[in-house]
Design a protein around this motif. Structure first.
Motif, short mmCIF file in Angstrom:
data_model
loop_
_atom_site.label_atom_id
_atom_site.label_comp_id
_atom_site.label_asym_id
_atom_site.label_seq_id
_atom_site.Cartn_x
_atom_site.Cartn_y
_atom_site.Cartn_z
N GLU A 197 0.83 -1.21 0.00
CA GLU A 197 0.00 0.00 0.00
C GLU A 197 0.87 1.26 0.00
O GLU A 197 0.55 2.26 -0.66
CB GLU A 197 -0.91 -0.01 1.22
CG GLU A 197 -1.94 1.09 1.21
CD GLU A 197 -2.94 0.96 2.34
OE1 GLU A 197 -3.69 1.93 2.58
OE2 GLU A 197 -2.97 -0.11 2.99
N VAL A 198 1.98 1.21 0.73
CA VAL A 198 2.88 2.36 0.78
C VAL A 198 3.68 2.48 -0.51
O VAL A 198 3.73 3.56 -1.13
CB VAL A 198 3.83 2.24 1.99
CG1 VAL A 198 4.89 3.34 1.95
CG2 VAL A 198 3.04 2.32 3.29
N ARG A 199 4.35 1.38 -0.91
CA ARG A 199 5.28 1.47 -2.03
C ARG A 199 4.59 1.54 -3.39
O ARG A 199 5.17 2.06 -4.35
CB ARG A 199 6.23 0.25 -2.00
CG ARG A 199 7.23 0.32 -0.86
CD ARG A 199 8.03 1.57 -0.92
NE ARG A 199 8.89 1.77 0.26
CZ ARG A 199 9.31 2.94 0.68
NH1 ARG A 199 8.95 4.04 0.03
NH2 ARG A 199 10.07 3.04 1.74
N TYR A 244 7.59 8.10 -9.39
CA TYR A 244 8.38 7.79 -8.20
C TYR A 244 9.49 8.81 -7.90
O TYR A 244 9.98 8.88 -6.76
CB TYR A 244 8.99 6.39 -8.32
CG TYR A 244 8.02 5.29 -7.98
CD1 TYR A 244 7.85 4.87 -6.66
CD2 TYR A 244 7.26 4.68 -8.96
CE1 TYR A 244 6.94 3.87 -6.34
CE2 TYR A 244 6.35 3.67 -8.64
CZ TYR A 244 6.20 3.26 -7.34
OH TYR A 244 5.30 2.28 -7.02
N GLY A 245 9.91 9.55 -8.89
CA GLY A 245 10.93 10.56 -8.66
C GLY A 245 12.23 9.93 -8.17
O GLY A 245 12.70 8.88 -8.67
N GLU A 259 12.19 -2.94 -1.23
CA GLU A 259 10.81 -3.06 -0.77
C GLU A 259 9.83 -3.09 -1.94
O GLU A 259 8.81 -3.78 -1.89
CB GLU A 259 10.48 -1.91 0.18
CG GLU A 259 11.24 -2.00 1.50
CD GLU A 259 10.93 -0.84 2.45
OE1 GLU A 259 10.13 0.05 2.04
OE2 GLU A 259 11.48 -0.82 3.56
N LEU A 260 10.14 -2.34 -2.99
CA LEU A 260 9.31 -2.36 -4.18
C LEU A 260 9.27 -3.76 -4.81
O LEU A 260 8.22 -4.25 -5.23
CB LEU A 260 9.83 -1.35 -5.21
CG LEU A 260 9.25 0.06 -5.16
CD1 LEU A 260 10.02 0.97 -6.11
CD2 LEU A 260 7.76 0.04 -5.53
N GLU A 261 10.43 -4.41 -4.86
CA GLU A 261 10.45 -5.75 -5.46
C GLU A 261 9.63 -6.74 -4.63
O GLU A 261 8.91 -7.57 -5.19
CB GLU A 261 11.89 -6.26 -5.60
CG GLU A 261 11.96 -7.60 -6.31
CD GLU A 261 13.38 -7.99 -6.70
OE1 GLU A 261 13.55 -9.12 -7.20
OE2 GLU A 261 14.31 -7.18 -6.53
N ILE A 262 9.71 -6.64 -3.31
CA ILE A 262 8.89 -7.50 -2.46
C ILE A 262 7.41 -7.26 -2.76
O ILE A 262 6.64 -8.21 -2.97
CB ILE A 262 9.17 -7.23 -0.97
CG1 ILE A 262 10.59 -7.70 -0.61
CG2 ILE A 262 8.15 -7.94 -0.08
CD1 ILE A 262 10.99 -7.37 0.81
N LEU A 305 1.02 4.30 -7.99
CA LEU A 305 0.27 3.70 -9.10
C LEU A 305 -1.22 3.66 -8.83
O LEU A 305 -2.00 3.31 -9.73
CB LEU A 305 0.76 2.26 -9.35
CG LEU A 305 2.26 2.05 -9.56
CD1 LEU A 305 2.55 0.55 -9.76
CD2 LEU A 305 2.76 2.83 -10.77
N ALA A 306 -1.63 4.00 -7.63
CA ALA A 306 -3.01 3.74 -7.20
C ALA A 306 -4.03 4.50 -8.01
O ALA A 306 -5.16 4.03 -8.19
CB ALA A 306 -3.15 4.07 -5.72
N HIS A 307 -3.69 5.71 -8.53
CA HIS A 307 -4.69 6.53 -9.23
C HIS A 307 -4.84 6.13 -10.70
O HIS A 307 -5.72 6.66 -11.39
CB HIS A 307 -4.27 8.00 -9.14
CG HIS A 307 -3.04 8.33 -9.93
ND1 HIS A 307 -1.77 8.00 -9.50
CD2 HIS A 307 -2.88 8.94 -11.14
CE1 HIS A 307 -0.88 8.40 -10.38
NE2 HIS A 307 -1.54 8.97 -11.39
#
Length: 371
Positions: free
Chosen positions: A287-289, A343-344, A355-358, A293-295
């Motif tokens: 949810e954080v990482r 993501y900048g 963490e993104l890969e996880i 992309l959520a929008h």
């Protein structure tokens, strides 16, 4: 009869064992007396128990029935020879002698059948006892907290199981019912005697000693072909329960289609097992990482997530990522520019990339299980 038996059959010649000599004499006397009773009272009921007991004794001695059957034939031959010698003085007619000979061989078959019954009964009882010991050993190895090493060693010795340095546990899917059966009604091939099998348990499992030993991997693949299951990692004997816990977790992920179906090895999927160890925590991480992309529309999220995961896993060259995704390199460059905008500077942080890969691996597995 006793002399002939002891001379011709080494198993029954124990001159220094008075008790054994008495047992042989008792067996011969019982056979003779039983035969005489049968001749004197042909219709009287016959008690086969003494020779069942002899058959059980042969099993206890670790022999097969061949020495006993040979002893019976030798005894019958001696008896028949003695009868022919005294037939004249006794005035026995040829017909009477013939009838006695036939009675000897019928009686011999009865003795052999009784001994075989006792032998098989003892073998079955011994096998059942050994199976109970092996099941109890399986309980001890998988118990939490672990039983003492002394208790495990004592029961392993009683069960005829050599203590290995390492073991791997196998969790089997019980969806087919009748855990000894394979799909289509075929039975599972016999497992080596050093494999402890709990196939009748609600959650069937195996304990495989020395899983990295020669031929062990091939043995398991052959025995479990056609079964769904998971092979836990090799661990020290004291950690058998841990190996089984990992195997069961992998099997559950396989049932959910997060991991492949069939027979899988935990060692090939350790990353996914770690990722799904705490799904609530992984969901919170995702949810954080994955918030940037959520929008986006679901199809856009899927494309960018797939591209970002390939970029993290296989390098940062557009050409290599394109080859992995089977798309044009220009398409990958366009998506990567979108990701950089979303993501900048975060993509330059190693911890964020990890963490993104996880999060992306977990997302990919969940989406795959829904298809």
């Amino acid at each position: 009869m006793i002399k002939e038996i002891r001379t011709r059959i080494p198993e029954y010649d124990r001159p220094d064992d008075e008790l054994y000599i008495k047992v042989v004499r008792m067996a011969v006397e019982q056979a003779i007396e039983g035969f005489l009773d049968h001749i004197e009272r042909p219709g009287a009921p016959w008690d086969p128990e003494p020779f069942r007991m002899i058959g059980r004794g042969e099993a206890a001695e670790g022999r097969n029935l061949e020495p006993l059957q040979t002893a019976m034939r030798l005894g019958a031959r001696v008896g028949w020879r003695r009868l022919t010698e005294i037939a004249g003085p006794l005035g026995l007619s040829p017909q009477s002698l013939y009838d006695l000979g036939e009675a000897i061989f019928v009686y011999l078959d009865q003795l052999a059948d009784a001994a075989a019954e006792g032998f098989e009964e003892a073998r079955a009882r011994a096998a059942g006892e050994m199976e109970r010991r092996r099941n109890r050993l399986l309980d001890l190895l998988l118990s939490q907290p672990l039983a003492s090493p002394e208790a495990v060693a004592d029961l392993a010795k009683a069960a005829g199981w050599r203590l290995p340095r390492t073991v791997a546990c196998v969790a089997l899917d019980d969806q087919h019912g009748g855990h000894r059966a394979r799909p289509g009604g075929q039975r599972m091939p016999a497992l080596p005697p050093d494999v402890l099998a709990g196939l009748e348990r609600p959650a069937p499992c195996l304990v495989v000693p020395d899983p990295s030993g020669p031929g062990q991997a091939q043995m398991l693949e052959q025995a479990l072909r056609g079964r769904c299951g998971a092979i836990g990692p090799g661990v020290p004997l004291a950690a058998a329960a841990t190996s089984l816990r990992w195997a069961r977790e992998a099997l559950e992920l396989s049932r959910r289609d997060v991991l492949p179906r069939g027979l899988l090895r935990c060692e090939d999927h350790m990353a996914m097992l770690v990722v799904f160890k705490d799904e609530e925590l992984v969901s919170a991480l995702a949810e954080v990482r994955l918030a940037p992309l959520a929008h986006l529309r679901p199809t856009q999220q899927d494309r960018l997530a797939e591209t970002l995961l390939a970029w993290l896993r296989h390098g940062r060259g557009a050409g290599e990522v394109a080859a992995r995704l089977h798309v044009h390199p220009q398409t990958v460059r366009y998506r990567l520019r979108q990701l950089e905008e979303l993501y900048g500077d975060q993509l330059a942080d190693p911890d964020v990339r990890f963490e993104l890969e996880i999060a992306l691996r977990a997302r990919q597995a969940v989406i795959g299980s829904r298809r």
